[in-house]
Write an enzyme that holds these catalytic residues in place. Structure first.
Site, PDB file in Angstrom:
ATOM      1  N   THR A 148       3.346  -1.140  -4.904  1.00 29.42           N
ATOM      2  CA  THR A 148       2.457  -0.029  -5.222  1.00 29.42           C
ATOM      3  C   THR A 148       2.154  -0.058  -6.709  1.00 29.42           C
ATOM      4  O   THR A 148       3.059  -0.206  -7.520  1.00 29.42           O
ATOM      5  CB  THR A 148       3.132   1.319  -4.863  1.00 29.42           C
ATOM      6  OG1 THR A 148       3.486   1.304  -3.478  1.00 29.42           O
ATOM      7  CG2 THR A 148       2.223   2.493  -5.142  1.00 29.42           C
ATOM      8  N   LYS A 182      -8.575   1.959  -0.953  1.00 25.98           N
ATOM      9  CA  LYS A 182      -8.036   2.099   0.398  1.00 25.98           C
ATOM     10  C   LYS A 182      -8.197   3.509   0.953  1.00 25.98           C
ATOM     11  O   LYS A 182      -7.719   3.810   2.035  1.00 25.98           O
ATOM     12  CB  LYS A 182      -6.558   1.721   0.398  1.00 25.98           C
ATOM     13  CG  LYS A 182      -6.296   0.326  -0.145  1.00 25.98           C
ATOM     14  CD  LYS A 182      -4.834   0.104  -0.362  1.00 25.98           C
ATOM     15  CE  LYS A 182      -4.592  -1.093  -1.239  1.00 25.98           C
ATOM     16  NZ  LYS A 182      -3.203  -1.192  -1.652  1.00 25.98           N
ATOM     17  N   THR A 231       0.824  -1.200   0.000  1.00 25.44           N
ATOM     18  CA  THR A 231       0.000   0.000   0.000  1.00 25.44           C
ATOM     19  C   THR A 231       0.857   1.248   0.000  1.00 25.44           C
ATOM     20  O   THR A 231       1.916   1.278   0.606  1.00 25.44           O
ATOM     21  CB  THR A 231      -0.904   0.035   1.249  1.00 25.44           C
ATOM     22  OG1 THR A 231      -1.891  -0.970   1.117  1.00 25.44           O
ATOM     23  CG2 THR A 231      -1.588   1.359   1.432  1.00 25.44           C
ATOM     24  N   SER A 238       4.306   1.076   2.072  1.00 32.11           N
ATOM     25  CA  SER A 238       5.599   0.683   1.516  1.00 32.11           C
ATOM     26  C   SER A 238       6.169   1.705   0.534  1.00 32.11           C
ATOM     27  O   SER A 238       7.371   1.863   0.441  1.00 32.11           O
ATOM     28  CB  SER A 238       5.495  -0.686   0.849  1.00 32.11           C
ATOM     29  OG  SER A 238       4.503  -0.672  -0.146  1.00 32.11           O
ATOM     30  N   ALA A 272       4.696   4.368  -7.715  1.00 33.10           N
ATOM     31  CA  ALA A 272       4.344   3.101  -8.373  1.00 33.10           C
ATOM     32  C   ALA A 272       5.438   2.631  -9.321  1.00 33.10           C
ATOM     33  O   ALA A 272       5.626   1.425  -9.516  1.00 33.10           O
ATOM     34  CB  ALA A 272       3.024   3.252  -9.129  1.00 33.10           C
ATOM     35  N   GLY A 297      -7.427   6.970   4.898  1.00 32.92           N
ATOM     36  CA  GLY A 297      -6.718   5.998   4.072  1.00 32.92           C
ATOM     37  C   GLY A 297      -5.973   5.058   5.001  1.00 32.92           C
ATOM     38  O   GLY A 297      -5.587   5.446   6.099  1.00 32.92           O
ATOM     39  N   CYS A 315       8.245   1.417  -6.304  1.00 35.83           N
ATOM     40  CA  CYS A 315       7.889   0.454  -5.259  1.00 35.83           C
ATOM     41  C   CYS A 315       7.126  -0.729  -5.860  1.00 35.83           C
ATOM     42  O   CYS A 315       6.077  -0.540  -6.476  1.00 35.83           O
ATOM     43  CB  CYS A 315       7.022   1.137  -4.198  1.00 35.83           C
ATOM     44  SG  CYS A 315       6.454   0.011  -2.906  1.00 35.83           S
TER      45      CYS A 315
END
Length: 179
Positions: free
Chosen positions: A167, A38, A6, A129, A161, A50, A164
């Site tokens: 993500t 989320k 996440t 993360s 994104a 969130g 990671c």
């Protein structure tokens, strides 16, 4: 406390609040879902929350947090403190593995099971993360561009994104207009 799977990013910029979350759900090293939500508005769409962590735990916390907001007439600070107190002292809640960001038009908090209710020094906060990457990107974009809050969280989440592995770029964004 770091959770894999996440990234949640919240900012206040140019009279707007924007909170973004990616949609990826992982189990160990496998992607299970790409389009999880989320981030959501609660308490008559006046507060955005969130979460990072276990989904069932987060949903439990959302429900408990909404009850605190109802009890304290939407007072975000009081509700956050009471939720953190319960979370830390209740035997069942202590086992929950999640962390939350809660934001209204004037306040922003990280709430954790360790009893943390942390308000950032600046109008930016991230968890999960990819949180460090998203927060760094958003900080740079806030300082060096004229982008609005929504575009900043969108671009920062896309940067996270790209770096990671936990993500993705399926992003949910919720916004509030500052009072």
């Amino acid at each position: 406390m770091e959770f894999h799977g996440t990234t949640i990013l919240a900012i206040r910029h140019q009279g707007r609040v924007a909170v973004a979350g990616d949609g990826q759900v992982t189990l160990n090293n496998t992607i299970i879902k790409h389009q999880s939500k989320k981030v959501r508005k609660i308490y008559n769409d006046k507060i955005i929350v969130g979460f990072a962590g276990a989904t069932a735990d987060a949903l439990n916390l959302f429900d408990r947090f909404e009850k605190k907001l109802d009890r304290f007439n939407g007072n975000l600070t009081r509700s956050a403190v009471e939720l953190a107190r319960d979370w830390r002292t209740d035997r069942y809640l202590r086992r929950l593995e999640a962390v939350m960001i809660a934001v209204d038009t004037t306040r922003m908090f990280l709430i954790s099971g360790n009893g943390d209710v942390i308000e950032p020094d600046h109008d930016i906060m991230a968890i999960g993360s990819g949180g460090v990457m998203a927060q760094a990107a958003a900080t740079a974009l806030m300082k060096h561009t004229d982008l609005d809050a929504r575009r900043i969280v969108e671009e920062a989440m896309n940067i996270a994104a790209a770096i990671c592995i936990y993500t993705n770029n399926v992003i949910t964004i919720e916004e509030l207009k500052d009072a």
